[in-house]
Scaffold this motif. Structure first.
Motif, mmCIF file in Angstrom:
data_model
loop_
_atom_site.group_PDB
_atom_site.id
_atom_site.type_symbol
_atom_site.label_atom_id
_atom_site.label_comp_id
_atom_site.label_asym_id
_atom_site.label_seq_id
_atom_site.Cartn_x
_atom_site.Cartn_y
_atom_site.Cartn_z
ATOM 1 N N LYS A 202 0.835 -1.204 0.000
ATOM 2 C CA LYS A 202 0.000 0.000 0.000
ATOM 3 C C LYS A 202 0.868 1.251 0.000
ATOM 4 C CE LYS A 202 -4.057 -2.025 0.477
ATOM 5 N NZ LYS A 202 -5.209 -1.874 -0.386
ATOM 6 N N PHE A 203 1.943 1.184 0.764
ATOM 7 C CA PHE A 203 2.843 2.335 0.845
ATOM 8 C C PHE A 203 3.462 2.606 -0.522
ATOM 9 C CE2 PHE A 203 5.425 5.443 2.695
ATOM 10 C CZ PHE A 203 6.752 5.238 2.395
ATOM 11 N N ALA A 204 3.967 1.551 -1.139
ATOM 12 C CA ALA A 204 4.600 1.720 -2.446
ATOM 13 C C ALA A 204 3.594 2.270 -3.451
ATOM 14 C CB ALA A 204 5.158 0.382 -2.929
ATOM 15 N N ALA A 205 2.346 1.798 -3.338
ATOM 16 C CA ALA A 205 1.336 2.261 -4.284
ATOM 17 C C ALA A 205 1.079 3.750 -4.101
ATOM 18 C CB ALA A 205 0.048 1.469 -4.095
ATOM 19 N N LEU A 206 0.966 4.171 -2.868
ATOM 20 C CA LEU A 206 0.680 5.589 -2.633
ATOM 21 C C LEU A 206 1.874 6.466 -3.001
ATOM 22 C CD1 LEU A 206 -1.333 7.661 -1.739
ATOM 23 C CD2 LEU A 206 -0.646 7.298 0.629
ATOM 24 N N VAL A 207 3.066 5.993 -2.680
ATOM 25 C CA VAL A 207 4.266 6.748 -3.051
ATOM 26 C C VAL A 207 4.323 6.906 -4.568
ATOM 27 C CG1 VAL A 207 6.773 6.603 -3.202
ATOM 28 C CG2 VAL A 207 5.643 6.181 -1.030
ATOM 29 N N LEU B 160 10.747 12.407 -2.419
ATOM 30 C CA LEU B 160 10.772 12.722 -0.990
ATOM 31 C C LEU B 160 9.397 13.166 -0.506
ATOM 32 C CD1 LEU B 160 12.503 12.981 1.518
ATOM 33 C CD2 LEU B 160 12.945 15.354 0.882
ATOM 34 N N TRP B 161 8.802 14.082 -1.265
ATOM 35 C CA TRP B 161 7.429 14.491 -0.943
ATOM 36 C C TRP B 161 6.527 13.269 -0.809
ATOM 37 C CZ3 TRP B 161 4.558 18.665 0.203
ATOM 38 C CH2 TRP B 161 5.174 19.936 0.104
ATOM 39 N N ALA B 162 6.622 12.401 -1.824
ATOM 40 C CA ALA B 162 5.740 11.245 -1.869
ATOM 41 C C ALA B 162 5.934 10.382 -0.635
ATOM 42 C CB ALA B 162 6.004 10.436 -3.136
ATOM 43 N N VAL B 163 7.196 10.116 -0.306
ATOM 44 C CA VAL B 163 7.464 9.199 0.796
ATOM 45 C C VAL B 163 6.966 9.768 2.115
ATOM 46 C CG1 VAL B 163 9.291 8.127 2.131
ATOM 47 C CG2 VAL B 163 9.393 8.074 -0.337
ATOM 48 N N VAL B 164 7.284 11.039 2.354
ATOM 49 C CA VAL B 164 6.873 11.632 3.646
ATOM 50 C C VAL B 164 5.357 11.683 3.758
ATOM 51 C CG1 VAL B 164 6.866 13.741 5.013
ATOM 52 C CG2 VAL B 164 8.982 12.970 3.937
ATOM 53 N N PHE B 165 4.721 12.180 2.703
ATOM 54 C CA PHE B 165 3.279 12.368 2.802
ATOM 55 C C PHE B 165 2.527 11.045 2.763
ATOM 56 C CE2 PHE B 165 2.241 16.890 2.781
ATOM 57 C CZ PHE B 165 3.534 17.369 2.862
ATOM 58 N N ALA B 166 3.055 10.103 2.019
ATOM 59 C CA ALA B 166 2.401 8.791 2.003
ATOM 60 C C ALA B 166 2.483 8.149 3.375
ATOM 61 C CB ALA B 166 3.061 7.896 0.959
ATOM 62 N N ALA B 167 3.654 8.265 4.011
ATOM 63 C CA ALA B 167 3.804 7.650 5.328
ATOM 64 C C ALA B 167 2.815 8.240 6.327
ATOM 65 C CB ALA B 167 5.237 7.827 5.821
ATOM 66 N N ILE B 168 2.764 9.589 6.350
ATOM 67 C CA ILE B 168 1.859 10.228 7.305
ATOM 68 C C ILE B 168 0.407 9.913 6.963
ATOM 69 C CG2 ILE B 168 1.076 12.424 8.230
ATOM 70 C CD1 ILE B 168 3.847 13.547 7.603
ATOM 71 N N GLY B 169 0.081 10.054 5.678
ATOM 72 C CA GLY B 169 -1.305 9.852 5.260
ATOM 73 C C GLY B 169 -1.795 8.444 5.544
ATOM 74 N N LEU C 15 10.894 10.722 10.788
ATOM 75 C CA LEU C 15 9.443 10.781 10.640
ATOM 76 C C LEU C 15 8.943 9.638 9.769
ATOM 77 C CD1 LEU C 15 6.853 12.367 11.204
ATOM 78 C CD2 LEU C 15 7.322 13.711 9.159
ATOM 79 N N ILE C 16 9.619 9.438 8.630
ATOM 80 C CA ILE C 16 9.214 8.350 7.733
ATOM 81 C C ILE C 16 9.314 7.010 8.451
ATOM 82 C CG2 ILE C 16 9.754 7.149 5.587
ATOM 83 C CD1 ILE C 16 10.996 9.820 4.631
ATOM 84 N N ALA C 17 10.461 6.809 9.114
ATOM 85 C CA ALA C 17 10.673 5.523 9.778
ATOM 86 C C ALA C 17 9.623 5.280 10.854
ATOM 87 C CB ALA C 17 12.079 5.473 10.371
ATOM 88 N N THR C 18 9.345 6.323 11.632
ATOM 89 C CA THR C 18 8.368 6.162 12.715
ATOM 90 C C THR C 18 6.996 5.807 12.171
ATOM 91 O OG1 THR C 18 9.521 7.974 13.784
ATOM 92 C CG2 THR C 18 7.490 7.214 14.817
ATOM 93 N N CYS C 19 6.584 6.563 11.146
ATOM 94 C CA CYS C 19 5.258 6.284 10.577
ATOM 95 C C CYS C 19 5.181 4.856 10.071
ATOM 96 C CB CYS C 19 4.963 7.247 9.431
ATOM 97 S SG CYS C 19 4.636 8.911 9.985
ATOM 98 N N LEU C 20 6.225 4.427 9.386
ATOM 99 C CA LEU C 20 6.184 3.077 8.835
ATOM 100 C C LEU C 20 6.174 2.026 9.932
ATOM 101 C CD1 LEU C 20 8.480 3.403 5.704
ATOM 102 C CD2 LEU C 20 6.032 3.001 5.771
#
Lengths: 287, 298, 306
Positions: free
Chosen positions: A127-132, A177-186, A269-274
């Motif tokens: 799901k993460f990869a898809a959103l990213v 980078l945008w994608a990864v951060v926002f996907a993780a949080i979202g 932040l990315i690591a924590t969300c994941l």
């Protein structure tokens, strides 16, 4: 002489073909997610929002490309463009993350997934990869269009095109980078509820609430505070990392010597969300 | 209930139902969405009929607080405060009914549902069956003549269900009028032979389901028969006027009888006449399930 | 030696040290159609999750197809199809698409997934409806979709949790017949979790009864529904007269509602009863050896904490 009559056996057949491994299963889940992000395989209604957002972003890119082609003015460079589209990215994530994750929760489909050779971690990664990918396409394709516009109208031939490529590639990385951060949080926020509206609202709220904090910090008397103010909101956080890593982009943030802090916080932040996502789904899978 | 209908806009939940409940246990039967809950709520006075009257002892149940003295309702889903003990919950209900001695009434009610031992524990620690019984106790605390239960066996495991069934049965024997709804025929069959069948808002049949079956004269009764000489018996039976069909296979005979009364009298006579020992006679379609499915097709 | 389907040994699972879902469960399940009864809520879903490797037992062991699901969950899940009790279907996709998708998640290549999805939907009896969105389906159709997705990857074992939930009698019959077919014709073993003992008696050949987390009984259905040596006679009128007549013939007669119960001491009992009925010209409604019922398992013990 006539052919003998026969009743064909269409009873239950066992399956003796290949069974694919975890990677292919994960890929299938990923492709499914990516298609769902843009509404494919579902009703027309599901396509409206994501394509509307994509349309606006594309339109802006086209206009920028046209302006550059006609008047030679670079109103926004590739990186600034990504920043400018930040709220549209948030909107996209707020719509798509719940589609990817909250919907499954609401319909109770997760037991059907987890009773299959699909681990909780695989589900999250897919799901993460898809959103990213989705967010990256959202930004990257318009950036490509801007590039094509510039490349075809460049006055300096191959060198000009090469220059543009040199600008585009870091900008694409920035989009990642945008994608990864926002996907993780979202995804993390969306995974907390099965109601899509709540999830969407929650995502937007998180971004809305952190922005004023940045504003407050940035008018404090201390320069350190001002330079660190961007850490308080994901948008300025990403912009900060971009400023530090791509100095030519002129995003306009003053980071002082804290550039590396931005990068560290972004990664944390990315690591924590994941990690939280993985923990959440591992719990849900056994529920 | 007399000619009762209830609609919500275009949705007709209950359509012209006339029903009379007597003391004892009656099962209110019907598929999901047939209108059972609506009927129960109208009887309990929670809903008013759009048309017709619902009365208890000739007094309407709607807007009549007096009637609550004689009625107890156990809803399908009800949030019970987990932090209360059963005793507290039932006593609270007793107080709401303004009973002169709430504690004694509660004790009696809890004893009736066999919750006396567990009454001091919090409801949150109870199993589903215990929770259900607590609610029944609360509905019985004022000793109502009528007890209405909506899907009381939902989600219970077999032992809990048996307890509840025995309880309802004994209450019925004591003279209470009990109406419970269910869409699981197996459960209804075990508790009560008297049923009211609702299909899509209409009352399809009332009474003892076996008698209802016998009223369906347009359907041949189906019997499974085993004897010491099936084939010879088959030949003799097909000669009989009341028999419309005989099938024979490894397990025995399947006999279709167009006239129940004649056939059931003729069979022993014929078997004896042929010198055949009858080992088994079993009506195959008298179960509540068959009756119900026939009613659905009507 | 043929492998048993499921083998547990002193399987125990407690949650947070307080709630005991399963306690010291030791049972061997042979291939066939098996009913799992009595365990409601915690016990049942715990057992299923442990079998699928989604939960680890607190103590004891379990093997499915001689594989340990805590060590190799993927291997077990590839061979098991699960039909959950509750709503599990997304409303805005078609059954065909959904089952195909799940087939791929089970590891089937794309074409195979499509074909098997189509076949599975045919076997469960969904025809043109399969191209419509699931949101518009009736409960019966939704149950069938759930069953189809459990079959799509050709499992060796089906776990069906309350498969007749929410179905009307006709739907229940159809589902039970389908399950029976799957267990007998398709050659797939089926574990049916149900709280309806009548159903279980009908289609299962063996039974596991769990109560309070403990094994109450595990046996073949035929053992539990054996005939007793009592004959039940029912006449639609004249029961009293018949009772009197039979007593006069020297038979011990017990009365249960409409039934007369007579001990079957010898085959002669059949003849005497028949003679008595014929002499009185009574309508004979039933004559049958009483059988035991699975429900009796739950009627014997007395428990206050139920």
């Amino acid at each position: 002489m006539s052919e003998a009559s026969v009743i064909h056996d269409i009873g239950y057949q066992r399956y003796t073909g290949p069974r694919l491994g975890r990677l292919q299963v994960l890929t299938a889940m990923y492709v499914h997610g990516l298609r769902a992000a843009f509404g494919f395989g579902r009703s027309a209604k599901a396509k409206i929002f994501p394509w509307m957002v994509a349309g606006i972003v594309l339109l802006v890119a086209v206009i920028l490309a046209a302006v550059r082609a006609q008047a030679g003015i670079v109103a926004l460079n590739y990186v600034q463009f990504a920043d400018a589209m930040s709220w549209l990215v948030i909107l996209f994530v707020a719509i798509v993350a719940p589609e990817l994750v909250s919907r499954d929760m609401r319909s109770g489909v997760l037991p059907l997934y987890f009773s299959r050779p699909l681990r909780a971690a695989d589900y999250v990664w897919a799901k993460f990869a898809a959103l990213v990918t989705g967010v990256w396409l959202l930004l990257g394709v318009p950036q490509l269009i801007m590039f094509l516009g510039a490349a075809f109208t460049t006055k300096t031939g191959m060198r000009g095109v090469w220059n543009e490529v040199g600008d585009l590639l870091p900008a694409w990385a920035y989009s990642v980078l945008w994608a990864v951060v926002f996907a993780a949080i979202g995804l993390l926020i969306a995974s907390l509820t099965g109601k899509r509206a709540f999830a969407a609202g929650g995502i937007v709220a998180v971004f809305l609430m952190t922005t004023p904090v940045v504003g407050v910090l940035s008018i404090l008397p201390s320069t350190d505070a001002q330079q660190l103010s961007g850490l308080a909101s994901p948008m300025t956080l990403v912009a900060g990392v971009g400023t530090w890593l791509i100095p030519a982009s002129n995003i306009g943030l003053d980071l002082g010597r804290f550039g590396v802090v931005y990068l560290i916080e972004a990664l944390a932040l990315i690591a924590t969300c994941l990690l939280l996502l993985l923990a959440r789904y591992r719990k849900v899978a056994s529920l | 209930m007399q000619n009762v209908s209830r609609w919500y806009g275009n949705v007709v939940a209950v359509n012209d139902i006339t029903m009379r409940l007597e003391p004892g246990v009656t099962g209110l039967l019907g598929p999901n969405g047939a209108g059972k809950t609506t009927v129960l709520h109208m009887m309990a006075g929670f809903l008013n009929p759009s048309k017709g009257t619902v009365t208890l002892d000739d007094k309407p149940t709607w807007r009549n607080p007096e009637v609550y003295r004689h009625l107890g309702l156990v809803n399908e889903r009800e949030a019970v405060h987990g932090f209360l003990t059963a005793e507290e919950f039932v006593v609270a209900n007793a107080k709401m009914h303004k009973l002169p001695d709430p504690k004694a009434a509660a004790a009696r009610a809890l004893d009736l549902v066999e919750m006396t031992e567990a009454k001091d524990r919090r409801i949150g620690t109870y199993s589903k069956g215990m929770r259900q019984r607590t609610r029944v106790a609360a509905a019985l605390v004022h000793n109502p003549r009528v007890l209405l239960l909506d899907e009381p066996f939902n989600g219970m495991d077999p032992r809990q269900r048996m307890h509840m069934m025995t309880l309802l049965h004994s209450l019925g024997e004591r003279g209470h009028t009990i109406l419970f709804s269910s869409h699981i025929l197996e459960e209804v069959e075990q508790v009560s032979g008297t049923v009211q069948v609702i299909v899509a808002g209409r009352l399809a049949a009332s009474g003892d389901y076996r008698e209802i079956r016998r009223l369906m004269t347009n359907r041949p009764h189906v019997f499974a028969v085993q004897s010491s000489d099936d084939r010879r018996l088959a030949v003799a039976l097909i000669a009989e006027k009341s028999v419309s069909g005989v099938e024979i296979d490894a397990t025995g005979l399947t006999v279709r009888a167009s006239d129940y009364g004649s056939f059931t009298r003729a069979l022993p006579r014929i078997a004896l006449g042929e010198g055949i020992r009858l080992r088994k006679l079993l009506p195959s379609d008298e179960s509540l399930e068959s009756v119900f499915s026939y009613l659905l097709e009507a | 030696m043929p492998v048993s389907l499921i083998v547990t040994d002193a399987l125990t699972k407690t949650y947070g040290g307080r709630v005991t879902a399963l306690s010291d469960l030791t049972v061997t399940v042979e291939p066939g159609v098996i009913g799992l009864v009595g365990a409601n809520g915690a016990g049942k879903s715990t057992f299923i999750k442990i079998m699928l490797g989604l939960l680890a037992p607190s103590s004891g062991s379990v093997r499915v197809f001689d594989i340990d699901p805590t060590v190799n969950p993927d291997q077990v899940r590839a061979r098991v199809g699960y039909m959950p009790e509750h709503d599990s279907l997304p409303p805005d996709v078609s059954a065909a698409e959904f089952v195909t998708h799940l087939g791929r998640i089970s590891g089937l290549p794309r074409t195979a997934a499509r074909e098997r999805a189509s076949e599975a939907l045919r076997h469960v009896g969904l025809y043109e409806e399969r191209y419509r969105q699931i949101g518009g389906y009736s409960t019966g159709m939704k149950q069938r979709v759930k069953l189809a997705q459990a079959l799509v990857h050709d499992p060796d074992l089906l776990l069906l949790d309350e498969p007749t939930n929410g179905l009307d009698p006709a739907g229940r019959d159809a589902m039970l017949a389908l399950i029976h077919r799957i267990g007998t014709e398709f050659g797939i073993s089926v574990v049916v979790c149900s709280h309806l003992l009548g159903e279980v008696e009908r289609i299962c050949d063996s039974l596991i009864a769990i109560e309070g987390g403990r094994l109450l009984r595990a046996d073949r259905i035929s053992e539990m529904t054996a005939a007793s040596d009592v004959l039940a006679v029912e006449v639609s009128e004249g029961t009293d007269a018949l009772a009197e007549a039979l007593t006069k013939l020297g038979l011990t007669v017990a009365r249960e509602d409409r039934l007369l119960l007579v001990p079957l001491e010898s085959d002669a009992a059949y003849d005497r009863i028949l003679q008595a009925v014929a002499d009185l010209e009574l309508p004979l409604h039933r004559l049958d050896q009483r059988r035991h019922h699975v429900a009796e398992l739950f009627a014997t013990k007395e428990t206050a904490d139920v």
